[in-house]
Structure formats: C-alpha cells, structure tokens
Design an enzyme around this catalytic site. Structure first.
Site, PDB file in Angstrom:
ATOM      1  N   HIS A 565       0.841  -1.206   0.000  1.00  0.00           N
ATOM      2  CA  HIS A 565       0.000   0.000   0.000  1.00  0.00           C
ATOM      3  C   HIS A 565       0.875   1.256   0.000  1.00  0.00           C
ATOM      4  O   HIS A 565       0.683   2.166  -0.823  1.00  0.00           O
ATOM      5  CB  HIS A 565      -0.904  -0.018   1.230  1.00  0.00           C
ATOM      6  CG  HIS A 565      -1.788   1.180   1.370  1.00  0.00           C
ATOM      7  ND1 HIS A 565      -3.117   1.182   1.017  1.00  0.00           N
ATOM      8  CD2 HIS A 565      -1.535   2.439   1.830  1.00  0.00           C
ATOM      9  CE1 HIS A 565      -3.635   2.380   1.247  1.00  0.00           C
ATOM     10  NE2 HIS A 565      -2.693   3.153   1.744  1.00  0.00           N
ATOM     11  N   GLU A 566       1.828   1.321   0.922  1.00  0.00           N
ATOM     12  CA  GLU A 566       2.670   2.518   1.010  1.00  0.00           C
ATOM     13  C   GLU A 566       3.537   2.675  -0.237  1.00  0.00           C
ATOM     14  O   GLU A 566       3.785   3.798  -0.694  1.00  0.00           O
ATOM     15  CB  GLU A 566       3.534   2.465   2.272  1.00  0.00           C
ATOM     16  CG  GLU A 566       2.741   2.434   3.581  1.00  0.00           C
ATOM     17  CD  GLU A 566       1.730   3.561   3.718  1.00  0.00           C
ATOM     18  OE1 GLU A 566       1.933   4.635   3.110  1.00  0.00           O
ATOM     19  OE2 GLU A 566       0.715   3.373   4.410  1.00  0.00           O
ATOM     20  N   HIS A 569       1.779   4.549  -2.985  1.00  0.00           N
ATOM     21  CA  HIS A 569       1.951   6.003  -2.937  1.00  0.00           C
ATOM     22  C   HIS A 569       3.306   6.385  -3.533  1.00  0.00           C
ATOM     23  O   HIS A 569       3.423   7.351  -4.288  1.00  0.00           O
ATOM     24  CB  HIS A 569       1.888   6.501  -1.491  1.00  0.00           C
ATOM     25  CG  HIS A 569       0.526   6.470  -0.880  1.00  0.00           C
ATOM     26  ND1 HIS A 569      -0.551   7.131  -1.422  1.00  0.00           N
ATOM     27  CD2 HIS A 569       0.066   5.875   0.257  1.00  0.00           C
ATOM     28  CE1 HIS A 569      -1.622   6.943  -0.662  1.00  0.00           C
ATOM     29  NE2 HIS A 569      -1.276   6.178   0.352  1.00  0.00           N
ATOM     30  N   HIS A 572       3.546   6.364  -7.279  1.00  0.00           N
ATOM     31  CA  HIS A 572       2.847   7.527  -7.835  1.00  0.00           C
ATOM     32  C   HIS A 572       3.782   8.736  -7.835  1.00  0.00           C
ATOM     33  O   HIS A 572       3.853   9.489  -8.820  1.00  0.00           O
ATOM     34  CB  HIS A 572       1.594   7.812  -7.008  1.00  0.00           C
ATOM     35  CG  HIS A 572       0.573   8.649  -7.709  1.00  0.00           C
ATOM     36  ND1 HIS A 572      -0.562   9.135  -7.086  1.00  0.00           N
ATOM     37  CD2 HIS A 572       0.495   9.112  -8.982  1.00  0.00           C
ATOM     38  CE1 HIS A 572      -1.273   9.838  -7.939  1.00  0.00           C
ATOM     39  NE2 HIS A 572      -0.652   9.846  -9.097  1.00  0.00           N
TER      40      HIS A 572
END
Length: 801
Positions: A565-566, A569, A572
């Site tokens: 999940h991290e 980010h 991105h």
C-alpha cells in the site's frame, strides 16, 4: 496546511483503515556507483563521487534482499563511504549538516521567496505575465522544500536539538506563507495573467492547471474579501483549528465504565477479569480501550454485551458540544466564502464536485453491498437462533472465525511469514516495478550524515537505461518512541529546474546547488535539469537478528499488504514526474490520491507476483501452490464472515460525514446525534437501537470528521475504482506482471500526478470499449459517473485472519 495558499496540494499521509490495522556478499571496497545524473549543472567540486549503475540487475537484486534481511551485511554495506571527509546533510540537503543548518536553510529559501514575490508584484509586460504560473509554482516549491522536510524531520529525528531546529524552520516558513495568503497583489496579478489570452495561449496545460489551483487557493483563503470579512475568515479558521484539535484529542464516553457482576463475564479472559474486578464481586468494565472490544467479542451474556455496547458508543455531552461547534463554524466559513455548505466548498475541486454526487455514489454502494451483508448476517442469526442485535455482531463473528480456524484453516498458514522476509518483499516490489514499468530499486550506501538513524536504508530508483529517477529512504524497523503508523512522505517533489535558476544559483555562491544538494538528473529528451522526487517510507517492523545468520524481519500477510500500500503512494510520486511541482506525484485530488496505493494491495498476493518474491528466508524454497491456495481460501473465508458488514460500516461513516457537512450554512443549530441516528436507521442493516435513553452518539469518537471533513468517502471511492482497474486492466491478477497492462496504467494514471482530471485517468485506463465507459461517458465525471462507480461495489475485500 493542505488548504493553505501556495502550498496548494500538500498531502498529509492518509491514515486508512488498512494502514492502522498493517545475497551474495559484495566486495568491501567497491567504488561508489554512478548514474546519468547532474549533481551540479555548473563547475564545482562535488561532495561525492558520481555513481555507476552499470552493474548487473542480479547483483543489485541480491543486495536489495540482504540489506534488509541481514544486519551484518547492512553494517558492512553502509560503511563503505564512512571515510568520506565531509559530512552530507540530512537527505543530501547541503544545509542540514547540523541543527543550525535548518535556520540557514529556511533563511536562504525565504530570501528566494521574497525575490519571486517582488518579481510577480512588479510584473507589467506580457513576457513577465507569461512566466507567472511557473514563478508561483517555484514559490510554492520553495515553501514546500522547507515545510515538508522540516515537518518530517521534527517528528522522525531522535535528537531533540534537531527536532527543535526543524520546528523553528517549519514555523518561520509557515508564518511567511500566512503573510503571502494576505498579499492581495499576488492574487490580482495571477488573475490578470490568467484572464489575458495573449498570456494563456503561451502556457502549457500544466501551467494552466497550476494557475487555476492557485486562484482557487487564494479564493479559499478569503483574499478577495473586504478587510473586515477577511479578518472574520481568519478568526473562523483559527476557531476551527482549535475546535478540531480539541475534538480529536478529547474523545470521551459519557460513562467511564460499566459495573457488571463478575460471574456474568464468562467468556472474557480471566486475567482481564482479575484486572477489572472490584471487592464486592463486581467488575468495572471500561468503556474505552481494548477491554470493551474484547468483551463484545467474547462475553457470553447478551445483557452484558448490550450494556458495554451502548456505553462505549455514547459520547460525553462536552465532546458532542465540541463537534457541533466545529460543524457550525465550518458552515459559517462556507457561507462567508459564498458556498451553500462546507461540503460544497470542500468538494468543488475534487472528482466528486458536489455533495449530491457523493450521495449518489454512497447510496449506489449501499445497494450493491446489501445482498452480501444480508448473507453474512443470516449466517450469524442462524447461530444465535433469534433476531441479531448490534451488540451481537462481534460476538458471533468471533465464534464463526473460531469455528473456521479449528475446522478448516490449514496449519501451513502459520508458516507463511517464513516466506515473507522484509528483504524478499522489497525484492518482490522491485521485480514487480521492473516488469510493469521498467524501473527498479537499487540499494545505495548512504553518506555520513545523510540519514537520521543508522537503520534507515537508501534506495535509488533507476529506469531501464540506467537513469536515476528518484530516491527512497526506508525507515522500516521499530525503535523506541517511533510512531507506529505506516506512512509515505514526500520530502521533495519532482520538478523541472529552469536555466534561470541554475544561473541565479551559480551567481550567488559556487558552493550552492539549485536543489539544495538533493538529487537531480538531466532529462534525456529536453536536456533540462530536474529535481528528483525524494520519498520517505516509515513502518514499524521488527528488526532482523544482529548476527550474520540471524532471523530476518518476517512479515504477516497483512504487513505485506501494508508495505505494498505505502509503495503504491511511492510509485505515484516516482512516475508522476511533471514539470511543475504543484501537481507532481501524489499532489492530486483527495478522492484520487488513494487509488494507486489501494490498487497496489491487490498485487501483494496475486499468484504471479508471489512467484516473484515469496521464498523461505532460510531454504530459499518458493511458496508452494498449495500454500497460495490456502491463503486465498483463508482470505475468502474471512471476507465472507465479516467483509461486507465492515464495508457497510465504512459507507455509514461516509454518509454521516456528508450529512454533517452538507447542511446549509443558515440551517441553525446542528443536532449531531439526531442526524447520526437518522443515517443509522435509514441505511444500516444493524441500526442503533431507537428505544434507549440517551441515544448512542458514536459520532463523538469519529476523529476523522475533523481531518477528512466532507471527504471521508474518498478511501472507499478509490477502493471501488481500484477493484475495477484490477479486474479490467490487470485481469483480476492474470496480467499482474504484464508490461502492456503496466504501461497502460502508468500512461493513463500514474505519470500525470495531479495534472489530469481523475475521471480522464480512469476513463483512459478502462478505454472507451469498456461497458462502464461506453462512449467515454466517465471522462466528464458528474452525478451519473459517481453513481456508476458506486455500482461497481467493494466486493468483500477478504483479508487474512
């Protein structure tokens, strides 16, 4: 400070539900690797040697695993530059070699800001107006350079002196930013530039977007109002900040405990019963913390569960007053700004655009989720043999999970973490990024003074041509006084550095650097200098063993999903490299920002991705197909027990948030409990009891009403989109390592940062042939598009138990 002008889209790390729950030895004296980078675009003595990424992928890949799994290897690897005579500043920032450097960093940045402000205010020619969007973006970048980095360091650094110095630098620049917020000339000049076709015809799409973002931020800062109204706006903003802080920190129940006869606590751990037992054969069950949650899950007596449930969901009058004052002030602020409600003001620049559209999404989501909820509750009701009540849910879910674990859960699942050492997971992420996007993670030995703790690993991100494109600092191991929540921080955004900035820097001081010494590279196409995104990932995993053959940090399946999940980010930020920093990487609409991270969770346990990395830490044997199937069955089983009801709880919280913030500004006093009860009765499958006095008022414990006011829907909105992309772009995992699917997602979503409408990104990724986007109907967004996303649903989002 996300709504403050000139730091237009700075995002605090989103603390989502998921996040709150989740080699071959190298030569000892190896030359520092070199990449195609311009550490300085003008002649000067470099602090460090250039690097060389010409070594094989295999060596870098093996090193990546070992720097995280072996403390001995990491110590030897990280000390290769210990003889470097001159210390490097924190994260390579040339000023931050000592606590005093923060003051210098802030003052130098402040002087540059003041020069830009003077230039903008004095602009009078067409050419000067044509550079205005870029000038103000640079102003934003200079503010963010200090504020973002100082904000991070003051929280993460173990040295109190450094913490204090970072806090002072943060305060200095934050105060200056507030001065800019009241500088009406900046707003006037930007509006003049944006209204002149001879100016805007020369602007790039990015410049036009950034100009509109800044104009919106000026408007939200009341700069266009008469002085007395502007002062009222400032006062209201301060009141909201103070009330919000009090609300978040002041959550308290109406009753601190519930008195229960000890013999009615059967099912609760006897050790816990002894802790709360009193002299008269009663126990004081607290209404906050872990004990009431355990009581609801395990106490057999339904009456006790009912008492604990009601007391633990009833807020104090003082806390409800704080919330209702906060809502009133927000409504007044919106009215002063010319909006119908706080939600209308907040959502105007989001994908949703309006509270009506959010309502369409949430009600469609309730409908798409209802059948699954009924299936789950019918199974629990059959266990009880009577109508199910809200205080029954946790108890019977626990019973079902225990039954499943005893009857079906494979013993081999307990061995799964043996295949998820932190090093193998990082290796898997690098291999996945290489397959999908042509970028990989390469360990880099840090220079003396570069990191805030010896356990912090530095990774450089390189593309297939060996070009350096980003830096990631991984602070992943637990230590005393470290905040436990996982998070992604952008310490420096990507951005194009103009030749004027380079010349300005050279004329000031031969030792200065246009990116403060932090990573830069030359764009191979435009030949311009770029500041590279610099990212910090923070987690709280256990440390590996200290000896050479020690046990590495082994992750649960949940922790693996958290790390993915991290890194969603992070990727991105890495791939969303725009020319202007205001829209780079994660600086996009709040209700789009979680999409890359939520989508990344799907990759974590896809069989083709597991094949890239899941290997036993000692034997190196791969995770067997049988174990992969057992993991999938386990996730599916747990999801079928409680996944849909969990989803409904998130939907209800988003509906409550909208009900509070969509009320018109002149609607009078808000009865937050009545609204909460109304939402519960209308949409919940297990509504709050209507016949109790006082009624439950769980909203007093809903701290996100402050931090994510009117935008709490964002996480489940992005989950619905992520589920759709996972199925329609990545074939529900069948194309999880397919380059064509990765390139499609990168080119339509990631590379734009915030420089393209989220709707255009989603529509582009799905394609016009997709039934949900027939004739490109998603491109413009709007009410029907929001309703369509709601129809996609959330599934059950099964998780491991």
């Amino acid at each position: 400070m996300k709504d403050q002008l000139l730091v237009p889209l700075r995002r605090r790390p989103w603390t989502c539900r998921k996040c709150l729950q989740r080699l071959q030895l190298l030569p000892q004296h190896q030359t520092r690797r070199s990449f195609e980078t311009a550490a300085s675009p003008f002649p000067r003595q470099l602090d460090s040697l250039p690097a060389d990424y010409s070594r094989t992928k295999t060596v870098d890949d093996d090193t990546l695993r070992r720097v995280f799994d072996s403390q001995q290897f990491w110590r030897e690897f990280s000390q290769q530059r210990s003889a470097q005579p001159k210390p490097t500043g924190l994260v390579q920032n040339q000023y931050l070699t000592s606590p005093d450097g923060f003051r210098t960093f802030a003052n130098v940045s402040l002087q540059k800001c003041q020069a830009i402000v003077s230039k903008v205010l004095a602009a009078s020619t067409l050419e000067e107006y044509r550079t205005m969007a870029r000038d103000l973006d640079r102003l934003s970048d200079l503010l963010c350079r200090v504020i973002d980095l100082s904000d991070f360091i003051r929280v993460i650094h173990p040295d109190p002196q450094v913490q204090e110095a970072a806090t002072q630098a943060y305060a200095l620049m934050f105060e200056y930013m507030n001065v800019l917020n009241t500088t009406t000339g900046l707003n006037d000049q930007l509006k003049k530039a944006a209204a002149n076709p001879e100016v805007t015809s020369q602007w790039s799409d990015e410049e036009k977007i950034v100009a509109q973002i800044l104009i919106k931020d000026f408007s939200n800062s009341a700069i266009h109002m008469p002085p007395h109204e502007r002062q009222r706006f400032v006062n209201l903003s301060n009141d909201i900040s103070q009330l919000g802080s009090s609300f978040v920190n002041g959550a308290e129940p109406a009753k601190s405990h519930v008195s229960v006869a000890t013999n009615n606590l059967r099912g609760l751990d006897p050790i816990l019963v002894q802790q709360i037992k009193r002299w008269n054969r009663t126990a004081a069950v607290p209404t906050t913390g872990m004990i009431p949650r355990l009581a609801l899950r395990s106490v057999h007596d339904e009456n006790v569960r009912r008492e604990v449930y009601l007391a633990s969901r009833t807020s104090s009058k003082r806390q409800l007053h704080r919330l209702e004052e906060l809502l009133l002030k927000r409504a007044e602020l919106a009215k002063l700004s010319g909006y119908e409600s706080f939600a209308h003001m907040t959502l105007s620049d989001k994908m949703a655009k309006s509270p009506e559209a959010v309502s369409n999404f949430l009600t469609a989501l309730v409908d798409s989720n209802r059948k699954l909820v009924r299936e789950e509750l019918s199974q629990l009701q059959a266990m009880k043999g009577a109508p199910l009540q809200p205080w029954d849910h946790a108890y019977y879910v626990h019973q079902r999970v225990m039954q499943y674990s005893q009857a079906r859960r494979s013993r081999e699942l307990s061995a799964v973490p043996e295949f998820f050492s932190l090093g193998t997971v990082m290796q898997g992420l690098s291999r996945l990024f290489d397959r999908l996007y042509g970028v990989r993670l390469v360990p880099q030995e840090p220079a003396p003074g570069e990191t805030w703790n010896p356990d912090v690993r530095r990774l450089d991100v390189v593309d297939e041509s060996g070009r350096h494109i980003a830096v990631i600092y991984c602070d992943l191991f637990s230590r005393p006084n470290k905040h436990p929540n996982p998070a992604h921080f952008t310490l420096r955004c990507s951005r194009e550095i103009s030749t004027e900035e380079v010349a300005e820097c050279a004329s000031l001081d031969q030792s200065s650097h246009p990116n403060d010494g932090m990573a830069t590279a030359v764009d191979p196409v435009t030949k311009t200098l770029r500041q590279l995104p610099t990212i910090a990932l923070v987690c709280d995993f256990s440390e590996p063993g200290t000896n050479g053959g020690g046990r590495p940090s082994l992750l649960s399946e949940h922790s693996v999903r958290t790390l993915f999940h991290e890194m969603g980010h992070a990727v991105h930020s890495i791939l969303g490299q725009t020319r202007l920093q205001s829209i780079s990487g994660t600086r996009c609409a709040t209700d789009f920002a979680e999409l890359p991270s939520v989508l990344m969770e799907h990759f974590a346990t896809a069989p083709s991705v597991l094949a890239l990395y899941a290997r036993h830490w000692r034997t190196d044997e791969p995770l067997s197909e049988g174990m992969i199937r057992s993991m999938e069955r386990d996730r599916t089983a747990h999801g079928s027990i409680y996944g849909a009801v969990e989803n409904e709880a998130q939907i209800l919280m988003a509906l409550v948030d909208q009900a509070y913030h969509s009320r018109p500004a002149d609607g009078g006093r808000i009865d937050s409990t009545a609204l909460y009860q109304q939402v519960s009765q209308q949409h919940s499958s297990l509504p709050e009891p209507a016949d109790v006095t006082p009624p439950t008022s769980w909203q007093g414990f809903f701290g996100h009403l402050y931090g994510y006011g009117a935008t709490y829907y964002s996480y489940i909105f992005d989950r619905a989109i992520a589920n759709k992309l996972w199925v329609d772009v990545f074939g529900a995992g069948r194309q999880a390592v397919d380059r064509a699917a990765g390139e499609r997602y990168k080119n339509e979503v990631l590379r734009w940062g915030g420089g393209r409408s989220g709707w255009e990104c989603v529509a582009g990724a799905l394609g016009s042939a997709n039934e949900s986007n027939a004739d490109g109907r998603l491109v413009e967004g709007g009410d029907e598009a929001m309703r369509e996303v709601g129809r996609w649903g959330l599934g059950r989002d099964g998780v491991s138990g």
